[in-house]
Motif scaffolding. Structure first.
Motif, PDB file in Angstrom:
ATOM      1  N   ARG A  18       0.809  -1.222   0.000  1.00 59.63           N
ATOM      2  CA  ARG A  18       0.000   0.000   0.000  1.00 59.63           C
ATOM      3  C   ARG A  18       0.843   1.274   0.000  1.00 59.63           C
ATOM      4  O   ARG A  18       0.326   2.335  -0.262  1.00 59.63           O
ATOM      5  N   VAL A  19       2.130   1.173   0.291  1.00 55.35           N
ATOM      6  CA  VAL A  19       2.967   2.378   0.282  1.00 55.35           C
ATOM      7  C   VAL A  19       3.830   2.507  -0.975  1.00 55.35           C
ATOM      8  O   VAL A  19       4.390   3.561  -1.225  1.00 55.35           O
ATOM      9  N   GLN A  21       4.669   3.244  -4.703  1.00 53.36           N
ATOM     10  CA  GLN A  21       4.072   4.060  -5.754  1.00 53.36           C
ATOM     11  C   GLN A  21       3.477   3.126  -6.795  1.00 53.36           C
ATOM     12  O   GLN A  21       4.014   2.042  -7.052  1.00 53.36           O
ATOM     13  N   ILE A  22       2.373   3.532  -7.398  1.00 55.26           N
ATOM     14  CA  ILE A  22       1.708   2.707  -8.418  1.00 55.26           C
ATOM     15  C   ILE A  22       2.712   2.296  -9.491  1.00 55.26           C
ATOM     16  O   ILE A  22       2.703   1.159  -9.964  1.00 55.26           O
ATOM     17  N   GLN A  25       4.753  -0.697  -8.303  1.00 54.61           N
ATOM     18  CA  GLN A  25       4.027  -1.904  -7.906  1.00 54.61           C
ATOM     19  C   GLN A  25       4.245  -3.063  -8.858  1.00 54.61           C
ATOM     20  O   GLN A  25       4.425  -4.193  -8.420  1.00 54.61           O
ATOM     21  N   ILE A  59      -6.662  -2.985   0.285  1.00 61.20           N
ATOM     22  CA  ILE A  59      -5.695  -2.173  -0.449  1.00 61.20           C
ATOM     23  C   ILE A  59      -6.280  -1.708  -1.785  1.00 61.20           C
ATOM     24  O   ILE A  59      -6.092  -0.562  -2.191  1.00 61.20           O
ATOM     25  N   CYS A  62      -9.057   0.940  -1.281  1.00 61.64           N
ATOM     26  CA  CYS A  62      -8.468   2.236  -0.917  1.00 61.64           C
ATOM     27  C   CYS A  62      -7.699   2.855  -2.085  1.00 61.64           C
ATOM     28  O   CYS A  62      -7.064   3.892  -1.926  1.00 61.64           O
ATOM     29  N   LYS A  63      -7.722   2.160  -3.214  1.00 62.07           N
ATOM     30  CA  LYS A  63      -7.046   2.605  -4.429  1.00 62.07           C
ATOM     31  C   LYS A  63      -5.530   2.763  -4.247  1.00 62.07           C
ATOM     32  O   LYS A  63      -4.902   3.618  -4.843  1.00 62.07           O
ATOM     33  N   LYS A  64      -4.974   1.885  -3.424  1.00 58.55           N
ATOM     34  CA  LYS A  64      -3.532   1.859  -3.214  1.00 58.55           C
ATOM     35  C   LYS A  64      -2.861   0.788  -4.077  1.00 58.55           C
ATOM     36  O   LYS A  64      -1.652   0.657  -4.076  1.00 58.55           O
ATOM     37  N   LEU A  65      -3.687   0.013  -4.778  1.00 58.69           N
ATOM     38  CA  LEU A  65      -3.206  -1.038  -5.666  1.00 58.69           C
ATOM     39  C   LEU A  65      -4.137  -1.079  -6.865  1.00 58.69           C
ATOM     40  O   LEU A  65      -5.357  -1.094  -6.699  1.00 58.69           O
TER      41      LEU A  65
END
Length: 173
Positions: A18-19, A21-22, A25, A59, A62-65
Motif C-alpha cells: 500500500r505504500v 508508488q503505483i 508496484q 488495499i 483504498c485505491k492503493k493497488l
C-alpha cells in the motif's frame, strides 16, 4: 515457527504494497511472483489465507493497488496453488472473493478484465464455484481455450484459461 528468508522477504514486500508508488508496484509484484515460485507448499499455504486476501481487498478498495496489479499477483498465486494441487479455502471465505463474484456477475462487458477475474476466481476458489459465477466463469475462459490462433501470446492465454477451467471441480447450487 521460523520463517524462511524467502517467505520473510515476501511478507515484507506484501506489507509494503500500500505504500509503493503505483509505478513501482508492477516490478514489486513481479518479484513477489518469483518468490511464490520458490516457496515450499507450507510457505505457500501461509500466504494463501483469508487474511491476505482480505488485506488485498482493502488495499484495492483504498485505491492503493491497481486492479491490473492485483490480478497479476492473484493469477500467479492461483497458478502456483493449482500446479501444486493445494486445497486452500482462504480465498473462498474472503471479502475479495465476494467482490470478484459481484464483479463477474454484474459486469456486462466480456473483455480481458472479465476473463482475468474469472481465471483468478476459478484458480483461487476451492471446493466448487457458486452457481452464478460458475455460469459465467466457465464460458469466459472456454472462449479463450478454443482459440486456434498460434501466436505465443494466444497460446499462453489458452494455457491460462485451461488451467483455470481444470480448477473447477464441481459447483454449489
Amino acid at each position: 515457527m521460523q520463517q524462511s528468508p524467502l517467505l520473510k522477504e515476501f511478507c515484507e514486500m506484501f506489507s509494503r504494497l500500500r505504500v509503493y508508488q503505483i509505478s513501482d508496484q508492477n516490478l514489486k509484484i513481479m518479484t513477489m511472483n518469483q518468490l511464490l515460485d520458490s516457496f515450499e507448499d507450507n510457505e505457500l499455504r501461509t500466504v494463501l489465507t483469508k487474511e491476505v486476501f482480505d488485506e488485498l481487498y482493502e488495499i484495492v478498495t483504498c485505491k492503493k493497488l491497481s486492479m491490473k496489479n492485483l490480478i497479476l499477483l492473484l493469477k500467479h498465486m492461483g497458478y502456483c496453488k493449482a500446479l501444486r494441487g493445494l486445497r486452500i479455502s482462504g480465498f473462498k471465505k474472503s471479502a475479495l472473493s465476494n467482490c470478484f463474484s459481484e464483479l463477474i456477475e454484474n459486469d456486462e462487458k466480456n473483455g480481458k478484465i472479465k476473463l482475468d477475474l474469472c481465471e483468478c476466481y476459478c484458480l483461487l476458489y476451492d471446493y466448487g464455484v457458486g452457481y452464478v459465477p460458475h455460469k459465467i466463469c466457465v464460458p469466459c475462459p472456454m472462449k479463450v481455450a478454443i482459440n486456434k490462433e498460434e501466436s505465443e501470446k494466444a497460446q499462453k492465454d489458452v494455457e491460462d484459461a485451461l488451467l483455470a477451467l481444470s480448477s473447477i471441480g464441481h459447483f454449489v447450487v
